[in-house]
Design a protein around this motif. Structure first.
Motif, PDB file in Angstrom:
ATOM      1  N   ARG A 150      63.623  18.907  94.912  1.00 35.02           N
ATOM      2  CA  ARG A 150      63.938  20.487  94.651  1.00 35.02           C
ATOM      3  C   ARG A 150      65.037  20.710  93.069  1.00 35.02           C
ATOM      4  N   VAL A 151      65.952  19.304  93.004  1.00 34.97           N
ATOM      5  CA  VAL A 151      66.625  19.869  91.542  1.00 34.97           C
ATOM      6  C   VAL A 151      66.257  19.393  90.197  1.00 34.97           C
ATOM      7  N   SER A 152      65.041  18.897  90.585  1.00 36.41           N
ATOM      8  CA  SER A 152      64.810  18.741  89.049  1.00 36.41           C
ATOM      9  C   SER A 152      62.775  19.214  88.892  1.00 36.41           C
ATOM     10  N   SER A 211      68.446  25.665  85.469  1.00 34.74           N
ATOM     11  CA  SER A 211      69.987  25.660  86.540  1.00 34.74           C
ATOM     12  C   SER A 211      70.569  24.795  86.725  1.00 34.74           C
ATOM     13  N   TRP A 212      71.194  24.043  86.078  1.00 33.52           N
ATOM     14  CA  TRP A 212      71.791  22.893  85.747  1.00 33.52           C
ATOM     15  C   TRP A 212      72.948  23.594  85.157  1.00 33.52           C
ATOM     16  N   PRO A 259      70.616  27.810  91.135  1.00 29.08           N
ATOM     17  CA  PRO A 259      71.473  27.357  90.381  1.00 29.08           C
ATOM     18  C   PRO A 259      72.754  26.730  91.501  1.00 29.08           C
ATOM     19  N   GLN A 260      73.062  27.664  92.548  1.00 32.56           N
ATOM     20  CA  GLN A 260      74.384  27.218  93.456  1.00 32.56           C
ATOM     21  C   GLN A 260      73.142  25.928  93.882  1.00 32.56           C
ATOM     22  N   GLU A 261      72.027  25.887  94.423  1.00 35.49           N
ATOM     23  CA  GLU A 261      71.441  25.009  95.254  1.00 35.49           C
ATOM     24  C   GLU A 261      71.870  23.360  94.043  1.00 35.49           C
ATOM     25  N   VAL A 262      71.539  23.941  92.871  1.00 34.43           N
ATOM     26  CA  VAL A 262      72.083  22.338  91.705  1.00 34.43           C
ATOM     27  C   VAL A 262      73.180  22.097  92.408  1.00 34.43           C
ATOM     28  N   TYR A 263      74.361  23.154  91.875  1.00 33.75           N
ATOM     29  CA  TYR A 263      76.005  22.549  92.332  1.00 33.75           C
ATOM     30  C   TYR A 263      76.308  22.428  93.480  1.00 33.75           C
ATOM     31  N   GLY A 264      75.421  22.818  94.340  1.00 32.95           N
ATOM     32  CA  GLY A 264      75.963  21.468  95.700  1.00 32.95           C
ATOM     33  C   GLY A 264      75.426  20.135  95.122  1.00 32.95           C
ATOM     34  N   PHE A 265      74.096  19.977  95.206  1.00 33.86           N
ATOM     35  CA  PHE A 265      74.179  18.805  95.075  1.00 33.86           C
ATOM     36  C   PHE A 265      74.648  17.782  94.083  1.00 33.86           C
TER      37      PHE A 265
END
Length: 213
Positions: free
Chosen positions: A9-11, A156-157, A196-202
């Motif tokens: 999901r983050v890529s 997103s990163w 972006p917050q999802e990527v940050y958490g990752f």
């Protein structure tokens, strides 16, 4: 023709498929516990994304985008038809792969001088891309193209890069961020990119595993 995208999901690299209107199955991969399908389809690098078309794998994101553009060539061409312009597009997409990804990674995996080098390298690369974009709406002209599809997933990163690196991209690259926002108005982009917050958490979780948190 069956199409499957092995990814996380983050890529996300499904933008090209969305642009072409290709129906595909999305298969989320756990990179900490790699499944048999990923290992079978990408035995060399053992990483995502992997595009599977009629049971045959196409590995590496930029190669997969070129493949998608060639196979589904009846709609939304991503690469220019002119050979020289195609070569230029491939050059800048390769630049993104090397000069945006690697310095960006340093902003959340390194400290001290290495982190500073990552920040400076990232800003320098984005400024060069700013110059290449010029006054065009998109890198290939009036519509989303190959370089855009290669570059916009990093948007997103950026929140993570900026937070861990303690710097701001927009202040240095105003035109570039305007391009990012323009790209996000395309449904193929907005539905493909994670928050972006999802990527940050990752990234927070990865930093913990690296002993940086």
């Amino acid at each position: 023709m069956g199409v499957t995208l092995l990814d996380t999901r983050v890529s996300p690299f499904g933008i090209a498929l969305e642009e072409k209107g290709v129906k595909y199955e999305y298969s989320e991969q756990d990179l900490r516990n790699k499944g048999p399908m990923l290992l079978e389809m990408n035995p060399v690098y053992k990483k995502v994304p992997v595009l599977i078309h009629n049971g045959k794998p196409i590995c590496e994101s930029l190669i997969a985008v070129q493949y998608i553009d060639e196979v589904w060539n009846n709609k939304s061409p991503l690469l220019p038809s002119d050979p020289y312009q195609r070569a230029q597009s491939r050059f800048w997409a390769d630049f993104v792969d090397n000069k945006v990804y690697f310095p960006g990674r340093k902003t959340w995996t390194k400290k001290g001088q290495e982190l500073e080098a990552g920040k400076n390298g990232l800003i320098e690369s984005l400024k060069l891309l700013d110059g290449e974009l010029g006054d065009k709406p998109y890198f290939e002209g009036d519509k989303l193209g190959y370089v855009d599809a290669a570059l916009i997933p990093f948007y997103s990163w950026f929140h993570g890069y900026e937070t861990f690196g303690n710097f701001g991209i927009e202040a240095e690259c105003l035109k570039f961020i305007a391009w990012c926002k323009r790209c996000m108005q395309n449904e193929s982009v907005s539905k493909s990119l994670p928050d972006p917050q999802e990527v940050y958490g990752f990234l927070v979780e990865l930093r913990k595993k690296l002993g940086l948190e």
